[in-house]
Design a protein around this motif. Structure first.
Motif, short mmCIF file in Angstrom:
data_model
loop_
_atom_site.label_atom_id
_atom_site.label_comp_id
_atom_site.label_asym_id
_atom_site.label_seq_id
_atom_site.Cartn_x
_atom_site.Cartn_y
_atom_site.Cartn_z
N ARG A 1 -34.26 1.94 -60.78
CA ARG A 1 -34.03 2.99 -61.77
C ARG A 1 -35.38 3.45 -62.28
O ARG A 1 -35.67 4.63 -62.33
N MET A 2 -36.23 2.49 -62.66
CA MET A 2 -37.59 2.82 -63.05
C MET A 2 -38.47 1.61 -62.79
O MET A 2 -38.44 0.64 -63.54
N ALA A 3 -39.21 1.67 -61.70
CA ALA A 3 -40.22 0.64 -61.44
C ALA A 3 -41.43 0.99 -62.29
O ALA A 3 -41.66 2.16 -62.60
N GLU B 1 -30.19 4.88 -65.48
CA GLU B 1 -28.89 4.42 -64.98
C GLU B 1 -27.80 5.43 -65.36
O GLU B 1 -26.98 5.80 -64.53
N GLU B 2 -27.83 5.88 -66.59
CA GLU B 2 -26.84 6.86 -67.07
C GLU B 2 -26.95 8.19 -66.34
O GLU B 2 -25.94 8.85 -66.08
N ASP C 1 -28.44 8.70 -63.30
CA ASP C 1 -28.62 8.52 -61.85
C ASP C 1 -30.00 9.02 -61.41
O ASP C 1 -30.14 9.77 -60.44
N LEU C 2 -31.03 8.58 -62.13
CA LEU C 2 -32.41 8.91 -61.80
C LEU C 2 -33.12 7.66 -61.30
O LEU C 2 -32.74 6.54 -61.66
N THR C 3 -34.14 7.85 -60.50
CA THR C 3 -34.97 6.75 -60.01
C THR C 3 -36.43 7.18 -60.08
O THR C 3 -36.73 8.38 -60.19
N GLY C 4 -37.34 6.20 -60.02
CA GLY C 4 -38.73 6.58 -60.03
C GLY C 4 -39.70 5.44 -60.23
O GLY C 4 -39.32 4.27 -60.24
N LEU C 5 -40.96 5.83 -60.40
CA LEU C 5 -42.06 4.90 -60.59
C LEU C 5 -42.95 5.42 -61.71
O LEU C 5 -43.31 6.60 -61.72
N LEU C 6 -43.28 4.54 -62.65
CA LEU C 6 -44.15 4.86 -63.78
C LEU C 6 -45.35 3.93 -63.75
O LEU C 6 -45.19 2.71 -63.66
N ALA C 7 -46.55 4.49 -63.81
CA ALA C 7 -47.78 3.71 -63.87
C ALA C 7 -48.51 4.04 -65.16
O ALA C 7 -48.48 5.18 -65.63
N PHE C 8 -49.19 3.04 -65.72
CA PHE C 8 -49.98 3.21 -66.94
C PHE C 8 -51.30 2.50 -66.74
O PHE C 8 -51.35 1.34 -66.34
N ASN C 9 -52.41 3.20 -66.99
CA ASN C 9 -53.73 2.62 -66.76
C ASN C 9 -54.47 2.30 -68.05
O ASN C 9 -55.66 2.06 -68.04
N GLY C 10 -53.77 2.30 -69.16
CA GLY C 10 -54.39 2.04 -70.44
C GLY C 10 -54.77 3.31 -71.18
O GLY C 10 -54.96 3.29 -72.39
N HIS D 1 -43.94 -1.63 -71.85
CA HIS D 1 -42.76 -2.40 -71.41
C HIS D 1 -41.49 -1.89 -72.10
O HIS D 1 -40.42 -1.84 -71.48
N ASN D 2 -41.60 -1.48 -73.36
CA ASN D 2 -40.45 -0.87 -74.05
C ASN D 2 -40.05 0.45 -73.41
O ASN D 2 -38.85 0.75 -73.30
N ILE D 3 -41.03 1.24 -73.00
CA ILE D 3 -40.74 2.50 -72.31
C ILE D 3 -39.98 2.22 -71.02
O ILE D 3 -38.97 2.89 -70.71
N LEU D 4 -40.41 1.22 -70.26
CA LEU D 4 -39.72 0.87 -69.02
C LEU D 4 -38.28 0.44 -69.27
O LEU D 4 -37.36 0.85 -68.54
N GLU D 5 -38.07 -0.37 -70.30
CA GLU D 5 -36.72 -0.82 -70.62
C GLU D 5 -35.80 0.34 -70.96
O GLU D 5 -34.68 0.43 -70.44
N SER D 6 -36.25 1.23 -71.82
CA SER D 6 -35.41 2.37 -72.20
C SER D 6 -35.23 3.33 -71.03
O SER D 6 -34.15 3.92 -70.86
N ALA D 7 -36.24 3.48 -70.19
CA ALA D 7 -36.12 4.35 -69.02
C ALA D 7 -35.09 3.81 -68.05
O ALA D 7 -34.31 4.58 -67.46
#
Length: 140
Positions: free
Chosen positions: A95-97, A36-37, A39-48, A25-31
């Motif tokens: 920005r980062m889902a 935003e700075e 102008d990138l967008t994307g999706l990040l998944a983590f499976n443990g 969740h910290n990675i998502l917040e910083s991403a």
């Protein structure tokens, strides 16, 4: 790169063994802030155990961000398995889902399905995340 083209990169990496869900969740917040700075967008998944991410934006900004991601000590063994130029972002609304795929939770299943249901997400990207999701259900 011709005007208007977006670079898209997809990779998988191995998380540090003691990475907690709160770290994700910290990675998502910083991403979200960084993206935003830049102008990138994307999706990040983590499976443990592993991360999988598709990140998109201008080539220069994306390359700068990838250098930061590669140097992040919370993961290693990054393998970029797709790099392409496209005229349309696949994830223009975030920005980062992010999605945490650490159990067979129906809620997580619904979240990833919703994130991949956008008309802009290519069949190839859907297949990548569906495949990642299938072995993510084994991670606890």
């Amino acid at each position: 790169m011709p005007d208007g083209l977006i670079t898209s990169i997809s990779y998988i990496s191995t998380a540090r063994s003691d990475l907690a869900h709160s770290d994700f969740h910290n990675i998502l917040e910083s991403a979200n802030v960084r993206n935003e700075e830049l102008d990138l967008t994307g999706l990040l998944a983590f499976n443990g155990l592993n991360f999988m991410q598709t990140l998109e934006g201008s080539r220069d900004n994306l390359n700068s961000c990838m250098r930061l991601i590669e140097s992040d000590k919370r993961h290693d063994g990054m393998v970029i398995f797709s790099r392409r130029e496209t005229s349309q972002r696949e994830f223009p609304h975030w920005r980062m889902a992010g999605v945490l795929l650490v159990s067979d939770s129906r809620e997580q299943e619904t979240t990833i399905e919703q994130l991949l249901s956008s008309k802009w997400v290519t069949p190839e990207t859907k297949q990548h995340f569906e495949s990642f999701k299938s072995f993510g259900s084994q991670a606890q």
